[in-house]
Design a protein around this motif. Structure first.
Motif, PDB file in Angstrom:
ATOM      1  N   PHE A  89       5.549   3.062  -0.013  1.00 23.98           N
ATOM      2  CA  PHE A  89       5.306   1.706   0.465  1.00 23.98           C
ATOM      3  C   PHE A  89       6.191   1.410   1.674  1.00 23.98           C
ATOM      4  O   PHE A  89       5.736   0.886   2.683  1.00 23.98           O
ATOM      5  CB  PHE A  89       5.561   0.715  -0.672  1.00 23.98           C
ATOM      6  CG  PHE A  89       5.458  -0.736  -0.278  1.00 23.98           C
ATOM      7  CD1 PHE A  89       4.303  -1.256   0.258  1.00 23.98           C
ATOM      8  CD2 PHE A  89       6.536  -1.588  -0.470  1.00 23.98           C
ATOM      9  CE1 PHE A  89       4.198  -2.602   0.600  1.00 23.98           C
ATOM     10  CE2 PHE A  89       6.451  -2.934  -0.142  1.00 23.98           C
ATOM     11  CZ  PHE A  89       5.274  -3.435   0.403  1.00 23.98           C
ATOM     12  N   TYR A  90       7.458   1.763   1.572  1.00 23.67           N
ATOM     13  CA  TYR A  90       8.401   1.585   2.673  1.00 23.67           C
ATOM     14  C   TYR A  90       7.901   2.310   3.920  1.00 23.67           C
ATOM     15  O   TYR A  90       7.829   1.727   5.001  1.00 23.67           O
ATOM     16  CB  TYR A  90       9.774   2.116   2.259  1.00 23.67           C
ATOM     17  CG  TYR A  90      10.781   2.206   3.379  1.00 23.67           C
ATOM     18  CD1 TYR A  90      11.514   1.091   3.769  1.00 23.67           C
ATOM     19  CD2 TYR A  90      11.013   3.410   4.047  1.00 23.67           C
ATOM     20  CE1 TYR A  90      12.442   1.176   4.789  1.00 23.67           C
ATOM     21  CE2 TYR A  90      11.940   3.491   5.068  1.00 23.67           C
ATOM     22  CZ  TYR A  90      12.651   2.373   5.435  1.00 23.67           C
ATOM     23  OH  TYR A  90      13.558   2.449   6.451  1.00 23.67           O
ATOM     24  N   GLY A 128      -2.866  -1.149  -3.721  1.00 24.02           N
ATOM     25  CA  GLY A 128      -3.386  -2.434  -3.268  1.00 24.02           C
ATOM     26  C   GLY A 128      -4.532  -2.247  -2.294  1.00 24.02           C
ATOM     27  O   GLY A 128      -4.503  -1.360  -1.449  1.00 24.02           O
ATOM     28  N   ARG A 129      -5.537  -3.099  -2.454  1.00 25.06           N
ATOM     29  CA  ARG A 129      -6.706  -3.034  -1.584  1.00 25.06           C
ATOM     30  C   ARG A 129      -7.313  -4.421  -1.475  1.00 25.06           C
ATOM     31  O   ARG A 129      -7.011  -5.318  -2.280  1.00 25.06           O
ATOM     32  CB  ARG A 129      -7.730  -2.061  -2.149  1.00 25.06           C
ATOM     33  CG  ARG A 129      -8.238  -2.472  -3.515  1.00 25.06           C
ATOM     34  CD  ARG A 129      -9.182  -1.449  -4.130  1.00 25.06           C
ATOM     35  NE  ARG A 129      -9.550  -1.810  -5.480  1.00 25.06           N
ATOM     36  CZ  ARG A 129     -10.487  -2.699  -5.816  1.00 25.06           C
ATOM     37  NH1 ARG A 129     -11.167  -3.324  -4.875  1.00 25.06           N
ATOM     38  NH2 ARG A 129     -10.746  -2.961  -7.081  1.00 25.06           N
ATOM     39  N   ARG A 130      -8.159  -4.607  -0.475  1.00 21.85           N
ATOM     40  CA  ARG A 130      -8.881  -5.871  -0.349  1.00 21.85           C
ATOM     41  C   ARG A 130      -9.860  -5.993  -1.508  1.00 21.85           C
ATOM     42  O   ARG A 130     -10.656  -5.104  -1.748  1.00 21.85           O
ATOM     43  CB  ARG A 130      -9.652  -5.930   0.963  1.00 21.85           C
ATOM     44  CG  ARG A 130      -8.776  -6.010   2.181  1.00 21.85           C
ATOM     45  CD  ARG A 130      -9.638  -6.216   3.407  1.00 21.85           C
ATOM     46  NE  ARG A 130      -8.874  -5.952   4.628  1.00 21.85           N
ATOM     47  CZ  ARG A 130      -9.250  -6.349   5.827  1.00 21.85           C
ATOM     48  NH1 ARG A 130     -10.398  -7.002   5.981  1.00 21.85           N
ATOM     49  NH2 ARG A 130      -8.518  -6.074   6.879  1.00 21.85           N
ATOM     50  N   ASP A 142      -3.327  -3.831   4.747  1.00 22.88           N
ATOM     51  CA  ASP A 142      -4.202  -2.708   4.383  1.00 22.88           C
ATOM     52  C   ASP A 142      -3.387  -1.418   4.311  1.00 22.88           C
ATOM     53  O   ASP A 142      -3.504  -0.646   3.366  1.00 22.88           O
ATOM     54  CB  ASP A 142      -5.320  -2.521   5.417  1.00 22.88           C
ATOM     55  CG  ASP A 142      -6.392  -3.584   5.370  1.00 22.88           C
ATOM     56  OD1 ASP A 142      -6.465  -4.361   4.394  1.00 22.88           O
ATOM     57  OD2 ASP A 142      -7.180  -3.634   6.353  1.00 22.88           O
ATOM     58  N   ARG A 143      -2.561  -1.198   5.316  1.00 23.14           N
ATOM     59  CA  ARG A 143      -1.756   0.029   5.386  1.00 23.14           C
ATOM     60  C   ARG A 143      -0.575  -0.011   4.428  1.00 23.14           C
ATOM     61  O   ARG A 143      -0.286   0.959   3.738  1.00 23.14           O
ATOM     62  CB  ARG A 143      -1.265   0.240   6.815  1.00 23.14           C
ATOM     63  CG  ARG A 143      -2.404   0.555   7.779  1.00 23.14           C
ATOM     64  CD  ARG A 143      -1.958   0.602   9.201  1.00 23.14           C
ATOM     65  NE  ARG A 143      -1.070   1.741   9.421  1.00 23.14           N
ATOM     66  CZ  ARG A 143      -0.462   1.978  10.575  1.00 23.14           C
ATOM     67  NH1 ARG A 143      -0.647   1.174  11.599  1.00 23.14           N
ATOM     68  NH2 ARG A 143       0.319   3.021  10.707  1.00 23.14           N
ATOM     69  N   ALA A 144       0.130  -1.136   4.412  1.00 28.91           N
ATOM     70  CA  ALA A 144       1.366  -1.214   3.623  1.00 28.91           C
ATOM     71  C   ALA A 144       1.108  -1.192   2.115  1.00 28.91           C
ATOM     72  O   ALA A 144       1.882  -0.587   1.365  1.00 28.91           O
ATOM     73  CB  ALA A 144       2.150  -2.469   4.001  1.00 28.91           C
ATOM     74  N   LEU A 145       0.043  -1.835   1.652  1.00 24.05           N
ATOM     75  CA  LEU A 145      -0.201  -1.927   0.215  1.00 24.05           C
ATOM     76  C   LEU A 145      -0.951  -0.730  -0.357  1.00 24.05           C
ATOM     77  O   LEU A 145      -0.957  -0.529  -1.574  1.00 24.05           O
ATOM     78  CB  LEU A 145      -0.961  -3.217  -0.108  1.00 24.05           C
ATOM     79  CG  LEU A 145      -0.192  -4.514   0.173  1.00 24.05           C
ATOM     80  CD1 LEU A 145      -1.076  -5.721  -0.095  1.00 24.05           C
ATOM     81  CD2 LEU A 145       1.088  -4.583  -0.643  1.00 24.05           C
ATOM     82  N   ALA A 146      -1.554   0.086   0.489  1.00 23.32           N
ATOM     83  CA  ALA A 146      -2.326   1.238   0.004  1.00 23.32           C
ATOM     84  C   ALA A 146      -1.519   2.171  -0.905  1.00 23.32           C
ATOM     85  O   ALA A 146      -2.023   2.597  -1.942  1.00 23.32           O
ATOM     86  CB  ALA A 146      -2.926   2.005   1.179  1.00 23.32           C
ATOM     87  N   THR A 192       5.707   2.081   9.305  1.00 25.16           N
ATOM     88  CA  THR A 192       4.711   2.604  10.238  1.00 25.16           C
ATOM     89  C   THR A 192       3.795   1.492  10.745  1.00 25.16           C
ATOM     90  O   THR A 192       3.390   1.495  11.902  1.00 25.16           O
ATOM     91  CB  THR A 192       3.874   3.714   9.564  1.00 25.16           C
ATOM     92  OG1 THR A 192       4.758   4.771   9.196  1.00 25.16           O
ATOM     93  CG2 THR A 192       2.801   4.252  10.479  1.00 25.16           C
ATOM     94  N   ALA A 193       3.513   0.528   9.884  1.00 25.18           N
ATOM     95  CA  ALA A 193       2.646  -0.585  10.257  1.00 25.18           C
ATOM     96  C   ALA A 193       3.373  -1.671  11.042  1.00 25.18           C
ATOM     97  O   ALA A 193       2.751  -2.621  11.501  1.00 25.18           O
ATOM     98  CB  ALA A 193       2.007  -1.182   9.011  1.00 25.18           C
TER      99      ALA A 193
END
Length: 113
Positions: free
Chosen positions: A75-76, A28-30, A20-24, A81-82
């Motif tokens: 993204f990095y 990217g989303r669910r 959720d955090r990395a792809l935002a 952070t995640a």
């Protein structure tokens, strides 16, 4: 060539929270859930599938696309952070394309979490 890709994870809620955090930053989303969770921008192309908690971690090499270097950096930053463990920070990889970003391990994709 590929329509979608799925990875089995030991801990679906933890893995989903990571992605959720990395792809935002990449948009990217669910897109689909419950059960397996599918991520994408417009269509479901990356799936997290629950697996047995006792399963041994399996390495997977997954590369996500980014529209530009700023998105690669975002993204990095989000992935670190995640909780991603970085193998290589973002840089230009001449053997790949200009928006190829970085490599990490410990992503909760195939049992890393």
């Amino acid at each position: 060539m590929l329509d979608h890709f799925s990875v089995m994870v030991r801990d679906l809620p933890t893995s989903a929270a990571f992605y959720d955090r990395a792809l935002a930053p990449l948009g990217g989303r669910r897109i689909m859930e419950p059960g397996p969770i599918a991520y994408g921008v417009d269509s479901p192309d990356f799936w997290l599938v629950p697996g047995p908690a006792e399963a041994a971690p399996l390495e997977a090499h997954i590369a996500f696309t980014a529209p530009d270097r700023a998105a690669v950096q975002a993204f990095y930053d989000a992935a670190v952070t995640a909780g991603a463990e970085v193998l290589h920070a973002p840089r230009v990889w001449p053997e790949y394309h200009p928006t190829y970003g970085f490599e990490a391990r410990g992503l909760p994709s195939s049992g890393g979490r």
